[in-house]
Design an enzyme around this catalytic site. Structure first.
Site, PDB file in Angstrom:
ATOM      1  N   ILE A   1       0.925  -1.321  -0.010  1.00 18.41           N
ATOM      2  CA  ILE A   1      -0.088  -0.337   0.207  1.00 18.41           C
ATOM      3  C   ILE A   1       0.613   1.267  -0.077  1.00 18.41           C
ATOM      4  O   ILE A   1       1.446   1.614   0.232  1.00 18.41           O
ATOM      5  CB  ILE A   1      -0.594  -0.051   1.607  1.00 18.41           C
TER       6      ILE A   1
ATOM      7  N   ASN B   1       2.967  -4.179  -9.019  1.00 22.02           N
ATOM      8  CA  ASN B   1       2.828  -3.128 -10.204  1.00 22.02           C
ATOM      9  C   ASN B   1       3.403  -4.292 -11.817  1.00 22.02           C
ATOM     10  O   ASN B   1       2.628  -3.553 -12.561  1.00 22.02           O
ATOM     11  CB  ASN B   1       4.117  -2.204 -10.180  1.00 22.02           C
TER      12      ASN B   1
ATOM     13  N   THR C   1       7.376   7.920 -10.233  1.00 26.51           N
ATOM     14  CA  THR C   1       6.930   6.513  -9.404  1.00 26.51           C
ATOM     15  C   THR C   1       6.528   4.915 -10.298  1.00 26.51           C
ATOM     16  O   THR C   1       5.852   5.569 -10.831  1.00 26.51           O
ATOM     17  CB  THR C   1       6.224   6.532  -8.295  1.00 26.51           C
TER      18      THR C   1
ATOM     19  N   ASP D   1       9.041  -0.758 -13.614  1.00 25.63           N
ATOM     20  CA  ASP D   1       7.764  -1.644 -13.143  1.00 25.63           C
ATOM     21  C   ASP D   1       7.115  -1.922 -14.182  1.00 25.63           C
ATOM     22  O   ASP D   1       6.760  -2.858 -14.321  1.00 25.63           O
ATOM     23  CB  ASP D   1       7.069  -1.799 -12.138  1.00 25.63           C
TER      24      ASP D   1
ATOM     25  N   ARG E   1       1.655  10.081 -15.408  1.00 24.97           N
ATOM     26  CA  ARG E   1       0.663  10.177 -14.647  1.00 24.97           C
ATOM     27  C   ARG E   1       1.056   9.898 -12.774  1.00 24.97           C
ATOM     28  O   ARG E   1       2.468   9.268 -13.120  1.00 24.97           O
ATOM     29  CB  ARG E   1      -0.427   9.083 -15.054  1.00 24.97           C
TER      30      ARG E   1
ATOM     31  N   GLY F   1       0.923   7.920  -9.049  1.00 27.73           N
ATOM     32  CA  GLY F   1       1.094   6.387  -8.710  1.00 27.73           C
ATOM     33  C   GLY F   1       1.879   5.813  -9.526  1.00 27.73           C
ATOM     34  O   GLY F   1       2.847   5.600 -10.399  1.00 27.73           O
TER      35      GLY F   1
ATOM     36  N   SER G   1      -0.953   3.900 -12.493  1.00 28.84           N
ATOM     37  CA  SER G   1      -0.473   4.856 -13.617  1.00 28.84           C
ATOM     38  C   SER G   1       0.115   3.981 -15.079  1.00 28.84           C
ATOM     39  O   SER G   1       0.346   5.132 -16.609  1.00 28.84           O
ATOM     40  CB  SER G   1       0.860   5.775 -13.716  1.00 28.84           C
TER      41      SER G   1
END
Length: 308
Positions: A11, A42, A240, A244, A277, A279, A283
């Site tokens: 989280i 991810n 972020t 991934d 974007r 997140g 994203s």
């Protein structure tokens, strides 16, 4: 064929700040939000959004809803996700600055509760044409590596973060995926990206390596060739989860039988869209968005001697 992701689910708690907090400083963030993340989740979401049949394996806690919802929305099969009502899922505390860069504090939670039996339950379902995708955010990675080598599985390994828990013998790895910092940490040396790729292949000549170079692009190398994939220019707001997204798309294209050049192109385009974007899991673009970006661009994979 399918991609089995054995990895972390977190989280993510995001804090938008003017600058990263310094020692002895108390800082009020401009904005806060809570989103699903973790390298395993991810990458699984990216694999599935790219069109691969994707399974997620790992452990989460009583706070599971946001994580299961993310997997379901991305069409990831969560049958191997175990729930422990008496503990909490992993957490990531993420600061984001105005340039889109981030720094992360990671709390493992149930990601560090995986045992040999948990791995065996997943591995017995993996076929010879499937891909196993791993990171270094779970417990007992050395045990899992041994099991995968015995099975002869095709393993894509993203050794992030680079810690002492990474197996010393990485001969179980079919494709290593790292960024510039991770390869230097892994090899305990610095140098030109091409030389670092050659260094890896000198130790593991039967494997391949993908080296991401931030906004400069990425490379692929094996004993037969070395390729360079330029990046797609975009205005980044949050980096972020970009790595991934890249890894998930790359694995999905491989699973679908695409050539390496195509896998690198899709991975690069997907990562570029993701940084526009906020997140991590939230994203990750859908495949049709990635195809649209590629279609309107003339950016193609090149031989590594054309690197800028």
């Amino acid at each position: 064929m399918a991609v089995f992701v054995i990895g972390s689910m977190n989280i993510d708690m995001f804090f938008d700040v003017d600058h990263f907090v310094r020692a002895k400083e108390t800082l009020l963030p401009d904005r806060c939000e809570v989103l699903p993340g973790g390298k395993g989740l991810n990458q699984a979401c990216a694999c599935s959004k790219a069109g691969a049949k994707t399974f997620m394996a790992g452990k989460i806690g009583s706070d599971r809803k946001i994580l299961l919802d993310a997997l379901n929305q991305a069409r990831v099969d969560a049958r191997f996700v175990q729930i422990d009502e008496n503990d909490m899922s992993g957490r990531a505390i993420i600061q984001r600055d105005p340039s889109g860069e981030n720094c992360i504090l990671l709390v493992p939670g149930l990601n560090h509760a995986l045992e040999c039996e948990d791995f065996e339950n997943v591995l017995e379902k993996i076929g010879e044409n499937d891909i196993v995708l791993l990171q270094n955010e779970i417990s007992n990675l050395c045990v899992l590596a041994k099991l995968l080598k015995e099975k002869g599985a095709f393993v894509v390994f993203n050794p992030a973060p680079v810690t002492d828990s990474i197996p010393k013998d990485l001969s179980f790895v079919s494709i290593l995926v790292v960024n510039e910092v991770e390869i230097e940490q892994l090899l305990s040396k610095t140098g030109d990206p091409k030389k670092l790729c050659e260094e890896w292949l000198g130790s593991y000549p039967d494997s391949s390596i993908v080296l991401t170079l931030s906004n400069h692009g990425s490379m692929f190398a094996n004993r037969n060739q070395m390729l360079f994939m330029p990046s797609f220019p975009v205005n980044a707001i949050d980096t972020t989860g970009a790595g991934d997204t890249y890894i998930g798309y790359f694995c999905a294209l491989l699973d679908q039988g695409s050539e390496i050049e195509s896998a690198l192109q899709f991975a690069s385009a997907a990562a570029a869209l993701s940084v526009t974007r906020a997140g991590a899991a939230t994203s990750i673009p859908e495949r049709k968005e990635v195809e649209a970006l590629i279609e309107k661009s003339d950016i193609l994979c090149q031989r590594a001697n054309q690197m800028v």
